[in-house]
Design a protein around this motif. Structure first.
Motif, short mmCIF file in Angstrom:
data_model
loop_
_atom_site.label_atom_id
_atom_site.label_comp_id
_atom_site.label_asym_id
_atom_site.label_seq_id
_atom_site.Cartn_x
_atom_site.Cartn_y
_atom_site.Cartn_z
N LEU A 224 -12.32 -4.22 13.76
CA LEU A 224 -10.91 -3.88 13.79
C LEU A 224 -10.60 -2.68 12.90
CD1 LEU A 224 -8.15 -4.80 14.88
CD2 LEU A 224 -7.99 -6.35 12.93
N THR A 225 -10.00 -1.65 13.49
CA THR A 225 -9.52 -0.48 12.77
C THR A 225 -8.03 -0.33 13.04
OG1 THR A 225 -11.66 0.64 12.95
CG2 THR A 225 -9.74 2.01 12.48
N LEU A 226 -7.23 -0.35 11.97
CA LEU A 226 -5.77 -0.29 12.07
C LEU A 226 -5.27 0.98 11.42
CD1 LEU A 226 -5.09 -3.94 10.80
CD2 LEU A 226 -5.24 -3.21 13.18
N VAL A 227 -4.42 1.71 12.13
CA VAL A 227 -3.80 2.91 11.58
C VAL A 227 -2.31 2.87 11.89
CG1 VAL A 227 -3.74 5.43 11.61
CG2 VAL A 227 -5.93 4.25 11.85
N ASN A 228 -1.49 2.97 10.84
CA ASN A 228 -0.03 2.96 10.97
C ASN A 228 0.44 1.71 11.72
OD1 ASN A 228 2.61 3.84 10.64
ND2 ASN A 228 2.60 5.00 12.55
N VAL A 229 0.15 0.56 11.13
CA VAL A 229 0.53 -0.73 11.70
C VAL A 229 1.40 -1.47 10.69
CG1 VAL A 229 -0.30 -2.94 12.60
CG2 VAL A 229 -1.56 -0.84 13.11
N ALA A 230 2.48 -2.07 11.16
CA ALA A 230 3.41 -2.80 10.30
C ALA A 230 3.37 -4.29 10.63
CB ALA A 230 4.83 -2.26 10.48
N PHE A 231 3.42 -5.13 9.58
CA PHE A 231 3.43 -6.58 9.71
C PHE A 231 4.68 -7.10 9.00
CE2 PHE A 231 -0.93 -5.08 9.61
CZ PHE A 231 -1.57 -5.77 10.62
N ARG A 232 5.48 -7.90 9.72
CA ARG A 232 6.73 -8.38 9.13
C ARG A 232 6.94 -9.85 9.47
NH1 ARG A 232 9.06 -3.60 11.90
NH2 ARG A 232 9.00 -1.84 10.45
N GLY A 233 7.32 -10.64 8.45
CA GLY A 233 7.76 -12.00 8.68
C GLY A 233 6.72 -12.91 9.28
N THR A 234 5.54 -12.94 8.69
CA THR A 234 4.46 -13.80 9.18
C THR A 234 3.67 -14.33 7.98
OG1 THR A 234 2.51 -13.87 10.64
CG2 THR A 234 2.89 -11.82 9.43
N ASP A 246 -16.01 -9.50 9.58
CA ASP A 246 -15.61 -8.36 10.39
C ASP A 246 -15.81 -7.11 9.57
OD1 ASP A 246 -14.78 -6.93 12.58
OD2 ASP A 246 -12.65 -7.12 12.13
N TRP A 247 -16.01 -5.97 10.26
CA TRP A 247 -16.02 -4.68 9.61
C TRP A 247 -14.63 -4.10 9.87
CZ3 TRP A 247 -19.68 -7.17 12.19
CH2 TRP A 247 -19.80 -6.99 13.57
N LEU A 248 -13.73 -4.41 8.93
CA LEU A 248 -12.29 -4.21 9.09
C LEU A 248 -11.83 -3.04 8.23
CD1 LEU A 248 -9.31 -5.06 9.67
CD2 LEU A 248 -9.58 -6.76 7.86
N TRP A 249 -11.06 -2.14 8.85
CA TRP A 249 -10.52 -0.99 8.11
C TRP A 249 -9.05 -0.82 8.47
CZ3 TRP A 249 -11.17 2.05 4.15
CH2 TRP A 249 -10.43 3.24 4.06
N GLY A 250 -8.21 -0.58 7.45
CA GLY A 250 -6.80 -0.34 7.68
C GLY A 250 -6.29 0.81 6.84
N GLN A 251 -5.47 1.66 7.43
CA GLN A 251 -4.92 2.83 6.73
C GLN A 251 -3.47 3.02 7.14
OE1 GLN A 251 -7.52 6.19 6.69
NE2 GLN A 251 -5.87 7.68 6.43
N GLN A 252 -2.63 3.36 6.17
CA GLN A 252 -1.19 3.53 6.39
C GLN A 252 -0.59 2.26 6.99
OE1 GLN A 252 -0.94 7.25 8.64
NE2 GLN A 252 -0.24 8.28 6.78
N LEU A 253 -0.85 1.13 6.34
CA LEU A 253 -0.32 -0.15 6.80
C LEU A 253 0.91 -0.54 5.98
CD1 LEU A 253 -3.60 -2.22 7.31
CD2 LEU A 253 -2.56 -0.49 8.80
N ARG A 254 1.66 -1.50 6.54
CA ARG A 254 2.90 -1.94 5.90
C ARG A 254 3.01 -3.45 6.06
NH1 ARG A 254 7.12 1.53 4.90
NH2 ARG A 254 9.17 0.60 4.51
N PHE A 255 3.15 -4.17 4.94
CA PHE A 255 3.30 -5.62 4.96
C PHE A 255 4.64 -5.97 4.32
CE2 PHE A 255 -1.27 -4.83 4.88
CZ PHE A 255 -1.74 -5.68 5.87
N GLU A 256 5.50 -6.65 5.06
CA GLU A 256 6.81 -7.05 4.55
C GLU A 256 7.03 -8.53 4.84
OE1 GLU A 256 10.06 -3.93 5.11
OE2 GLU A 256 8.63 -3.35 6.67
N ASN A 257 7.35 -9.29 3.79
CA ASN A 257 7.62 -10.72 3.93
C ASN A 257 6.43 -11.43 4.58
OD1 ASN A 257 10.31 -10.33 2.93
ND2 ASN A 257 10.89 -9.59 4.96
N VAL A 258 5.26 -11.17 4.04
CA VAL A 258 4.03 -11.83 4.48
C VAL A 258 3.69 -12.87 3.42
CG1 VAL A 258 1.61 -11.52 5.10
CG2 VAL A 258 3.30 -9.79 5.74
N SER A 259 3.90 -14.14 3.72
CA SER A 259 4.00 -15.17 2.68
C SER A 259 2.67 -15.63 2.11
CB SER A 259 4.77 -16.37 3.23
OG SER A 259 4.13 -16.89 4.39
N ARG A 260 1.62 -15.71 2.92
CA ARG A 260 0.36 -16.30 2.43
C ARG A 260 -0.63 -15.24 1.99
NH1 ARG A 260 -4.25 -19.72 5.48
NH2 ARG A 260 -5.25 -20.57 3.61
N ALA A 261 -0.89 -14.24 2.82
CA ALA A 261 -1.83 -13.17 2.46
C ALA A 261 -1.74 -12.05 3.47
CB ALA A 261 -3.27 -13.70 2.38
#
Length: 424
Positions: A224-234, A246-261
């Motif tokens: 999984l490669t993530l670029v400019n991805v937003a996560f909200r309310g999960t 996994d060989w996981l990479w993320g860049q320019q991500l946004r996490f808002e109201n993510v309660s556990r991790a």
């Protein structure tokens, strides 16, 4: 707007949200596949209710067209979408085989409604199947529904789509090569993924997840490669399944109201677990990373923070030295989150700017020398569109600094240098 594409098939369903338009969509896909070498399908604006699984055959590309983005919807309590896992649309590996033919299809894809044992699952040779510019709402009473089983290989993508998952299970089940500009709203998962077909990595760009009950993405070995991805309310942004890495990479991500991790890491003492993030912002996300087996957690830096770098995995201190599993986390508190960046991938120019290369003299008939006509089109227009065809050239084409060349199908639209062309 549908571009000039003489070989495209246009869906002729009612699009009123009431009639069962599944057969009309499938007929158009079948007709495009019948042309050989793949095909193009246009789905006009409208709401197309389906009651059974649609199959996208290899090399068939389906695009929504019209003033409003078309919708493929699953009505309330559609029979067959209540237990297990059931897919609205499946990327298939081969056309349906005659049930009377000898032998068996080795790997029919699970989750079709009704279940068909005569359709092959995609494989490492399933190329050129994309879906773009249509939305997938799931009505009440369909807890087993996933919008798309996206299991294919190279040059397959899903783009410009919104998934209102409603009562369903997920927006995408499985992943393939690439996806961009997707929005996932609600229910259990946005994406529920396993290892892609030929173990290719999966890239997700310019996407948004909102309000998933269990996790925005639950996956294993998706590359999984993530670029400019937003996560909200999960509760969890990305959850890696128990027992997997996994060989996981993320860049320019946004996490808002993510309660556990923001990320839940599993199989933490395995060389295939390689997790890295760069340039991430978070708000009301108290735990950035959580480790499933050990229970260890990496806490965020207050109510709002910026992660310049996070890595976890086998870390080599120097050449020749033994490695060790380590976490490196560099983050700082911020007063407020910075605005979301511009899309990582620029939009195509509007279709009104596309100039048909055939209108300027090119033939694309697999025999005429189209060099001069194509060069004239490039010289006089920034955006040049190539309808499906085989355009022979005998000399170098020279692009402008701002040239955009567009074709909708890589095996049906080609610029060809014939055998033994002088000078080459």
């Amino acid at each position: 707007t549908a571009p000039p594409e003489p070989n495209a098939v246009t869906v002729s369903g009612k699009g009123d949200g009431k009639a069962d338009d599944g057969p009309a969509i499938q007929r158009a896909i079948d007709q495009a596949a019948d042309k050989g070498g793949g095909g193009i399908v246009f789905l006009p604006s409208g709401a197309y209710r389906i009651s059974k699984t649609l199959f996208l055959w290899p090399g068939v590309r389906i695009f929504g067209v019209g003033a409003q983005r078309p919708v493929i919807l699953l009505g309330a309590n559609t029979p067959g979408f209540q237990r297990g896992l059931s897919n609205m649309l499946i990327f298939a590996g081969a056309r349906e085989r005659d049930p009377a033919a000898p032998g068996r299809v080795p790997f029919p894809p699970p989750g079709s409604v009704p279940l068909s044992p005569n359709i092959a699952d995609p494989n490492p040779g399933t190329f050129y199947s994309p879906l773009a510019n249509m939305d997938f709402p799931i009505g009440p009473g369909n807890p087993a529904a996933a919008a798309i089983r996206f299991h294919a290989a190279q040059h397959a993508y899903v783009s410009h789509a919104e998934f209102d998952i409603g009562s369903g299970l997920a927006g995408l089940y499985h992943v393939a090569n690439f996806a961009e500009k997707l929005v996932f709203r609600g229910r259990r998962y946005g994406i529920l993924a396993e290892k892609p077909s030929p173990a290719l990595p999966f890239g997700l760009v310019d996407a948004t997840f909102e309000g998933q009950r269990d996790a925005a993405i639950r996956e294993h070995e998706a590359g999984l490669t993530l670029v400019n991805v937003a996560f909200r309310g999960t509760p969890v942004g990305v959850e890696i399944d128990q027992g997997y890495g996994d060989w996981l990479w993320g860049q320019q991500l946004r996490f808002e109201n993510v309660s556990r991790a923001a990320v839940l890491i599993s199989n933490e003492n395995n060389v295939y677990t390689q997790v890295g993030f760069q340039d991430v912002v978070a708000a009301n996300t108290p735990t950035f990373a959580r480790f499933r087996e050990s229970g260890r957690a990496v806490a965020g830096k207050g109510r709002a923070y910026r992660v310049s770098s996070f890595t976890y995995g086998l870390t080599l201190p120097s050449i020749g030295a033994m490695g060790a599993y380590q976490t490196q986390f560099s983050a700082d508190a911020v007063a407020a989150l910075s605005p979301r960046p511009a899309p990582a991938i620029r939009a195509l120019p509007p279709v009104s700017e596309w100039v048909d290369v055939r209108a300027l003299g090119a033939r694309g008939d697999d025999k005429t020398d189209d060099t001069a006509a194509i060069q004239r089109a490039i010289d006089g227009h920034r955006v040049v569109y190539f309808p499906s065809g085989f355009y022979h050239v005998s000399d170098t084409l020279r692009l402008r600094a701002d040239s955009v060349l567009i074709g909708l199908h890589p095996s049906l639209t080609q610029i060809i240098l014939p055998d033994r062309t002088a000078g080459f």
